[in-house]
Write a protein that holds these residues in place. Sequence first.
Motif, mmCIF file in Angstrom:
data_model
loop_
_atom_site.group_PDB
_atom_site.id
_atom_site.type_symbol
_atom_site.label_atom_id
_atom_site.label_comp_id
_atom_site.label_asym_id
_atom_site.label_seq_id
_atom_site.Cartn_x
_atom_site.Cartn_y
_atom_site.Cartn_z
ATOM 1 N N PRO A 151 0.815 -1.148 -0.064
ATOM 2 C CA PRO A 151 -0.037 -0.056 0.058
ATOM 3 C C PRO A 151 0.834 1.354 -0.080
ATOM 4 O O PRO A 151 0.737 2.151 -0.687
ATOM 5 C CB PRO A 151 -0.669 -0.174 1.274
ATOM 6 C CG PRO A 151 -0.935 -1.573 1.510
ATOM 7 C CD PRO A 151 0.387 -2.259 1.044
ATOM 8 N N PRO A 152 1.987 1.399 0.817
ATOM 9 C CA PRO A 152 2.446 2.669 1.009
ATOM 10 C C PRO A 152 3.415 2.787 -0.399
ATOM 11 O O PRO A 152 3.522 3.896 -0.887
ATOM 12 C CB PRO A 152 3.559 2.754 2.131
ATOM 13 C CG PRO A 152 3.491 1.203 2.570
ATOM 14 C CD PRO A 152 2.164 0.525 2.015
ATOM 15 N N LEU A 284 -12.811 -1.954 -0.961
ATOM 16 C CA LEU A 284 -13.610 -0.973 -0.288
ATOM 17 C C LEU A 284 -12.668 0.023 0.148
ATOM 18 O O LEU A 284 -12.887 1.334 0.305
ATOM 19 C CB LEU A 284 -14.360 -1.600 0.468
ATOM 20 C CG LEU A 284 -15.738 -2.373 -0.250
ATOM 21 C CD1 LEU A 284 -16.478 -3.034 0.899
ATOM 22 C CD2 LEU A 284 -16.588 -1.470 -0.950
ATOM 23 N N LEU A 285 -11.854 -0.240 0.925
ATOM 24 C CA LEU A 285 -11.152 0.574 2.121
ATOM 25 C C LEU A 285 -10.140 1.712 1.454
ATOM 26 O O LEU A 285 -10.492 2.723 1.763
ATOM 27 C CB LEU A 285 -10.225 -0.074 2.775
ATOM 28 C CG LEU A 285 -9.421 0.279 4.167
ATOM 29 C CD1 LEU A 285 -10.558 0.998 4.787
ATOM 30 C CD2 LEU A 285 -8.281 -0.368 4.958
ATOM 31 N N SER A 302 -0.367 4.447 3.396
ATOM 32 C CA SER A 302 0.442 4.508 4.776
ATOM 33 C C SER A 302 -0.472 4.229 5.623
ATOM 34 O O SER A 302 -0.060 3.657 6.743
ATOM 35 C CB SER A 302 0.930 6.017 4.811
ATOM 36 O OG SER A 302 1.882 6.259 3.808
ATOM 37 N N LEU A 303 -1.720 3.990 5.669
ATOM 38 C CA LEU A 303 -2.781 3.622 6.667
ATOM 39 C C LEU A 303 -2.913 2.144 6.506
ATOM 40 O O LEU A 303 -3.175 1.239 7.496
ATOM 41 C CB LEU A 303 -3.961 4.455 6.710
ATOM 42 C CG LEU A 303 -4.094 5.891 7.103
ATOM 43 C CD1 LEU A 303 -5.221 6.590 7.004
ATOM 44 C CD2 LEU A 303 -3.604 5.953 8.592
ATOM 45 N N THR A 304 -3.258 1.674 5.359
ATOM 46 C CA THR A 304 -3.982 0.353 4.969
ATOM 47 C C THR A 304 -2.838 -0.625 5.023
ATOM 48 O O THR A 304 -3.152 -1.694 5.224
ATOM 49 C CB THR A 304 -4.637 0.118 3.759
ATOM 50 O OG1 THR A 304 -3.571 0.587 2.696
ATOM 51 C CG2 THR A 304 -5.781 1.262 3.501
ATOM 52 N N PHE A 305 -1.492 -0.517 5.187
ATOM 53 C CA PHE A 305 -0.431 -1.394 5.408
ATOM 54 C C PHE A 305 -0.585 -2.021 6.589
ATOM 55 O O PHE A 305 -0.052 -3.200 7.007
ATOM 56 C CB PHE A 305 0.984 -0.579 5.052
ATOM 57 C CG PHE A 305 1.464 -0.210 6.345
ATOM 58 C CD1 PHE A 305 2.371 -0.834 7.048
ATOM 59 C CD2 PHE A 305 1.027 1.213 6.910
ATOM 60 C CE1 PHE A 305 2.907 -0.598 8.200
ATOM 61 C CE2 PHE A 305 1.592 1.714 8.200
ATOM 62 C CZ PHE A 305 2.579 0.848 8.845
ATOM 63 N N ILE A 357 -7.298 4.488 13.360
ATOM 64 C CA ILE A 357 -7.366 3.785 12.269
ATOM 65 C C ILE A 357 -6.332 2.506 12.013
ATOM 66 O O ILE A 357 -6.531 1.632 11.917
ATOM 67 C CB ILE A 357 -7.562 4.397 10.748
ATOM 68 C CG1 ILE A 357 -8.724 5.287 10.867
ATOM 69 C CG2 ILE A 357 -7.455 3.857 9.606
ATOM 70 C CD1 ILE A 357 -8.747 6.352 9.621
ATOM 71 N N LEU A 358 -5.133 3.079 12.303
ATOM 72 C CA LEU A 358 -3.974 2.217 12.102
ATOM 73 C C LEU A 358 -4.155 1.105 13.054
ATOM 74 O O LEU A 358 -3.896 0.034 12.851
ATOM 75 C CB LEU A 358 -2.848 2.948 12.551
ATOM 76 C CG LEU A 358 -2.186 3.746 11.420
ATOM 77 C CD1 LEU A 358 -0.796 4.613 11.694
ATOM 78 C CD2 LEU A 358 -1.215 2.748 10.274
ATOM 79 N N THR A 359 -4.495 1.353 14.443
ATOM 80 C CA THR A 359 -4.657 0.683 15.422
ATOM 81 C C THR A 359 -5.714 -0.454 15.061
ATOM 82 O O THR A 359 -5.400 -1.689 15.332
ATOM 83 C CB THR A 359 -4.971 1.351 16.746
ATOM 84 O OG1 THR A 359 -4.063 2.120 17.185
ATOM 85 C CG2 THR A 359 -4.897 0.223 18.106
#
Length: 473
Positions: A151-152, A284-285, A302-305, A357-359
């Motif tokens: 993702p990133p 979706l995300l 950087s979030l979805t990873f 969100i990351l957590t």
Amino acid sequence: MTIKPSRQMLVPLIIATTLFMENLDSTVLATALPTIAQALNTSPLHLNLAITSYLFSLAVFIPISGWLADRFGARLIFRLAIVIFMAGSVLCGLGQSLTGFVLARLFQGLGGAMMVPVGRLVLMRSVERHELVRAMAYLTFPALIGPVIGPPLGGFLVTYVSWHWIFWINIPIGLLGLVLATLFIEDVRDSTVRPFDFRGFCLTGLGFTGLIFGFEAIGRGLISQSIVNALLIGGAASLLLYVLHARRRLYPVIDLSLLQIGTFRAGVIGGFLFRCAVGATPFLLPMMLQLGFGLSAFTSGSLTFASAAGAMLMKLTAGRILRRFGFRQVLVANALISAAFILVNGLFRPETPGLLILTVLLIGGFFRSLQFTSINSLTVAEVPRDRLSQATSFSAIAQQLSLSFGVGIGALSLHLTLAARSGGQIRADSFLIPFLTVGLIAAFSALVYLRLPANAGSEVTGHAALGKAKQDG
């Protein structure tokens, strides 16, 4: 045939190279989808054909992967699959239209259809059964690096370089896999090659084509409703004819009699439901974060990873968890926990703190990966070694079909939500219903695992032996 113990754990690491390449490709694409859609002058909802077409190609061609490995040797087919996958990646990067891009993804899927199932077949024929969970962890741990950096990396490439490079980065990875496979993987094959079921292959191919593309087109306005109905009816009829054909065939291309093995049946059916939900999430995300929240592709990636990072942490503990609780307890409880984390994604809003969100994604990735490891190990836990080729193909087909259906369910649910609530415009709150839908599907998989006996797959997990040792002590 069993590879020497000193090399047993080297084999899954080599096979993991191809899993790394495939997982990197899929996660990078999911992040880049909105940008690619803009470059090809099409809608992101239409471009999900690029994901579906790849999964369709896998579903159609996986049935012959095991037969090809037995007929020509697993090492040869494994290396050929890597070459085809790399060639398809180059063609994807050269795509200039939606049609050309989808056709390139179909060709790339032909390589993936042979690459991963044949690799897993080599693994299962190379290790002892009691080492299976450990080998699966070795196999999937390096492969999970792809979803972590995908993702990133994908976001960086499409934001600061060019989306074409998300496919061309597969080339050096594929070359490394070719060299390692040539040097270290032995030519594992079955001593007896069964006849090729050409009629069964045609029937399943027609069936999967009709159902996947018919389901993909429901309610989208891409083609007329009469054609959609014809695809669905024709696909269902072809698969029904295949069921009748397989009952009369000694060596069917998909061996339905494997469903008589309780653990295999639970792994395939429960895994299908769970993977439907998980297959929708990477579609979706990123779309929610980029089109709903207005984030850049790089910020979104950087979030979805975090989901994949959580999955990597789980690999260190999966064996101990399964040994302590056994397949049934883990699969039932974990299906419900994972479903809850999938549903929570739909509650995110633009003002939700990035750390939260990351957590959530990190913890959700941990439980989701535990479920995958458990399902994969359960599915082959009690399959006789002489039927591993057929079992590998069967389970791989079910996996790819479930992912394809998951993308279709997610896209259809989003399309219906947009049509009903926002006049076709994607908003931050457009994703609650889609995530609720796929979360409930994941939860339903727990009902399948409830039917398992308490000691299901104990030869693989060591759960029964652990319980007996405590009683003796």
